[in-house]
Design a protein around this motif. Sequence first.
Motif, PDB file in Angstrom:
ATOM      1  N   ALA A  89       0.849  -1.212   0.000  1.00 28.16           N
ATOM      2  CA  ALA A  89       0.000   0.000   0.000  1.00 28.16           C
ATOM      3  C   ALA A  89       0.875   1.250   0.000  1.00 28.16           C
ATOM      4  N   ASP A  90       0.674   2.148   0.964  1.00 28.59           N
ATOM      5  CA  ASP A  90       1.410   3.409   0.944  1.00 28.59           C
ATOM      6  C   ASP A  90       2.809   3.300   1.550  1.00 28.59           C
ATOM      7  N   GLN A  91       3.246   2.075   1.855  1.00 32.28           N
ATOM      8  CA  GLN A  91       4.616   1.886   2.340  1.00 32.28           C
ATOM      9  C   GLN A  91       5.610   1.690   1.194  1.00 32.28           C
ATOM     10  N   VAL A  92       5.160   1.894  -0.031  1.00 32.52           N
ATOM     11  CA  VAL A  92       6.046   1.833  -1.188  1.00 32.52           C
ATOM     12  C   VAL A  92       5.692   2.989  -2.110  1.00 32.52           C
ATOM     13  N   SER A  93       6.692   3.539  -2.787  1.00 34.51           N
ATOM     14  CA  SER A  93       6.444   4.680  -3.666  1.00 34.51           C
ATOM     15  C   SER A  93       7.488   4.711  -4.772  1.00 34.51           C
ATOM     16  N   GLY A  94       7.209   5.537  -5.775  1.00 36.02           N
ATOM     17  CA  GLY A  94       8.178   5.741  -6.834  1.00 36.02           C
ATOM     18  C   GLY A  94       9.260   6.712  -6.396  1.00 36.02           C
ATOM     19  N   GLU A  95      10.272   6.844  -7.246  1.00 34.04           N
ATOM     20  CA  GLU A  95      11.362   7.780  -6.993  1.00 34.04           C
ATOM     21  C   GLU A  95      11.513   8.695  -8.204  1.00 34.04           C
ATOM     22  N   LEU A  96      12.480   9.597  -8.137  1.00 36.58           N
ATOM     23  CA  LEU A  96      12.661  10.564  -9.222  1.00 36.58           C
ATOM     24  C   LEU A  96      12.899   9.882 -10.555  1.00 36.58           C
ATOM     25  N   THR A  97      13.734   8.836 -10.575  1.00 38.63           N
ATOM     26  CA  THR A  97      13.992   8.135 -11.834  1.00 38.63           C
ATOM     27  C   THR A  97      13.227   6.817 -11.864  1.00 38.63           C
ATOM     28  N   GLU A  98      12.994   6.333 -13.068  1.00 44.55           N
ATOM     29  CA  GLU A  98      12.276   5.068 -13.249  1.00 44.55           C
ATOM     30  C   GLU A  98      13.164   3.857 -12.948  1.00 44.55           C
ATOM     31  N   TYR A  99      14.437   4.087 -12.675  1.00 45.53           N
ATOM     32  CA  TYR A  99      15.333   2.994 -12.314  1.00 45.53           C
ATOM     33  C   TYR A  99      15.128   2.549 -10.871  1.00 45.53           C
ATOM     34  N   GLN A 100      14.362   3.314 -10.101  1.00 49.34           N
ATOM     35  CA  GLN A 100      14.330   3.123  -8.657  1.00 49.34           C
ATOM     36  C   GLN A 100      12.922   2.906  -8.120  1.00 49.34           C
ATOM     37  N   ILE A 101      12.901   2.396  -6.882  1.00 49.54           N
ATOM     38  CA  ILE A 101      11.664   2.273  -6.121  1.00 49.54           C
ATOM     39  C   ILE A 101      12.031   2.442  -4.653  1.00 49.54           C
ATOM     40  N   GLU A 102      11.102   2.961  -3.852  1.00 46.94           N
ATOM     41  CA  GLU A 102      11.361   3.213  -2.437  1.00 46.94           C
ATOM     42  C   GLU A 102      10.333   2.489  -1.581  1.00 46.94           C
ATOM     43  N   ALA A 103      10.797   1.928  -0.465  1.00 49.85           N
ATOM     44  CA  ALA A 103       9.892   1.303   0.503  1.00 49.85           C
ATOM     45  C   ALA A 103      10.207   1.847   1.886  1.00 49.85           C
ATOM     46  N   LYS A 104       9.214   1.818   2.760  1.00 51.39           N
ATOM     47  CA  LYS A 104       9.396   2.438   4.074  1.00 51.39           C
ATOM     48  C   LYS A 104       8.725   1.612   5.157  1.00 51.39           C
ATOM     49  N   LEU A 118      13.031   9.871 -16.229  1.00 51.98           N
ATOM     50  CA  LEU A 118      12.409  10.432 -15.037  1.00 51.98           C
ATOM     51  C   LEU A 118      10.955   9.994 -14.922  1.00 51.98           C
ATOM     52  N   ARG A 119      10.509   9.853 -13.705  1.00 53.59           N
ATOM     53  CA  ARG A 119       9.151   9.394 -13.452  1.00 53.59           C
ATOM     54  C   ARG A 119       8.146  10.488 -13.784  1.00 53.59           C
ATOM     55  N   ASP A 120       7.061  10.102 -14.417  1.00 55.02           N
ATOM     56  CA  ASP A 120       5.999  11.042 -14.783  1.00 55.02           C
ATOM     57  C   ASP A 120       5.090  11.240 -13.575  1.00 55.02           C
ATOM     58  N   ASP A 121       5.450  12.222 -12.735  1.00 54.29           N
ATOM     59  CA  ASP A 121       4.711  12.470 -11.503  1.00 54.29           C
ATOM     60  C   ASP A 121       4.641  13.981 -11.316  1.00 54.29           C
ATOM     61  N   HIS A 143      20.549  12.123 -11.044  1.00 51.77           N
ATOM     62  CA  HIS A 143      20.283  11.879  -9.625  1.00 51.77           C
ATOM     63  C   HIS A 143      19.854  10.426  -9.425  1.00 51.77           C
ATOM     64  N   THR A 144      20.691   9.511  -9.856  1.00 46.80           N
ATOM     65  CA  THR A 144      20.403   8.083  -9.711  1.00 46.80           C
ATOM     66  C   THR A 144      21.161   7.575  -8.487  1.00 46.80           C
ATOM     67  N   HIS A 145      20.651   7.916  -7.330  1.00 46.80           N
ATOM     68  CA  HIS A 145      21.291   7.569  -6.069  1.00 46.80           C
ATOM     69  C   HIS A 145      20.273   6.898  -5.157  1.00 46.80           C
ATOM     70  N   CYS A 146      20.721   5.879  -4.415  1.00 44.56           N
ATOM     71  CA  CYS A 146      19.838   5.190  -3.476  1.00 44.56           C
ATOM     72  C   CYS A 146      20.417   5.294  -2.065  1.00 44.56           C
ATOM     73  N   ALA A 147      19.593   5.745  -1.136  1.00 41.17           N
ATOM     74  CA  ALA A 147      20.041   6.031   0.224  1.00 41.17           C
ATOM     75  C   ALA A 147      19.171   5.299   1.246  1.00 41.17           C
ATOM     76  N   LEU A 148      19.661   5.315   2.483  1.00 38.90           N
ATOM     77  CA  LEU A 148      18.893   4.887   3.646  1.00 38.90           C
ATOM     78  C   LEU A 148      18.539   6.145   4.428  1.00 38.90           C
ATOM     79  N   HIS A 149      17.250   6.426   4.569  1.00 35.53           N
ATOM     80  CA  HIS A 149      16.783   7.578   5.339  1.00 35.53           C
ATOM     81  C   HIS A 149      16.190   7.073   6.648  1.00 35.53           C
ATOM     82  N   THR A 150      16.700   7.578   7.752  1.00 33.57           N
ATOM     83  CA  THR A 150      16.245   7.134   9.069  1.00 33.57           C
ATOM     84  C   THR A 150      15.478   8.261   9.751  1.00 33.57           C
TER      85      THR A 150
END
Length: 388
Positions: free
Chosen positions: A42-57, A105-108, A125-132
């Motif tokens: 559900a809302d614990q996953v989202s897109g990122e700036l580029t289409e190469y990536q995905i984010e989960a939380k 880039l993601r169409d958002d 900006h194809t970078h993947c980080a850990l945000h705490t």
Amino acid sequence: MSSDERIPTVGVEEEYFLVDPETREVVPAGSRVLRRAETTLADQVSGELTEYQIEAKTPPCAGLGELRGHLDRMRTAVAEAAAAEGLRMAATGTPVLSAGGPAPLRDDPAYGPGLAAYRGLNEHHTHCALHTHVEVPDLDHAVLVCNHLRPWLPVLVALSANSPFRDGRDTGYASWRTAAGGQWPVAGPPPYFRSADHYKQLCATLEDAGAVVGGHTLLWDVRPSAHLPTVEIRAMDVPVGVEQAAVLAVLVRALVVQALEQVRRGEPGPDVCPALLRAAYWRAARDGCTDHALDVHNGRPVPAGHLLRDLFAYVRPALEEAGELAAVTEAVTRLAGGEGGDGDGERAGGGGGAQRQRAAFARRGDARDVVDHLIRHTAPAHALHAAH
């Protein structure tokens, strides 16, 4: 705050690359994989700036065990969604192999103002980080906590370094994501703030100048969250394994807990020299924990292990109170180059993500082996078995 105000909740956001298991290149499939992953997360996953990536939380978590469980669950869901598209996920700060050219880039609509303001910067900006995210009482506390965390940010960069490769080439840096991320107008270590009002005034000035076009473009490596009652620490590369991510997150929480104690005692935090802090960032990004580091208080090079000992002396009371001292000490010793496995099925000895990526490359001199290493250790083992 949580019921025990000395132990705030902690949550993380992780970004991953989507890769083709045959070519090992990143694939612009973020929106497709997102649609599949949303059915589970559900809302614990989202897109990122580029289409190469995905984010989960994760949701806010009370401790290490709960955090591990949520990280395992969300990585499993993303891995399964990627596998349904014939792809795999890879946790690394920069893409090891890419298809070349600007990132798609993601169409958002949410990214529209940033696309207009930052232009060509967005394409790289194809970078993947850990945000705490760590819970704090209010903005006043959050801003002063940021002051106390500033001197420790280079140590977190060194510990989490997991991006030595970019486009098939060893960059010579342990964290190329950190080195390359400084191109943005508001990025890296934040300024020293006298108060919440000082913070708000500077943010408003930066927005008037066009350097900030919304809270999500305020890319300082520690900042009050724009939408949660937390302080957000963004300095770290995404780690390859669940255990590493969980341990780094609770280590960051311990830093925040100690900082909150100092804020309550009326201590505004050390105003370290911005030039020395930037130099310490560069040294940490280049060398990780394998060489000397820069002491931000006096500008002197010291063995990286000395700063790690200082860090543990600072956070020890908070880790002991949370019952996490032994687990964090053992895991960080491995990340910093000690002996032993990493708790995620890695058969190699100690060392951080950058060292292990380079070890995978050294076997045959082939960057595809690095991607295979990342695929094996990013998704939980049971998710990989399901994919095959």
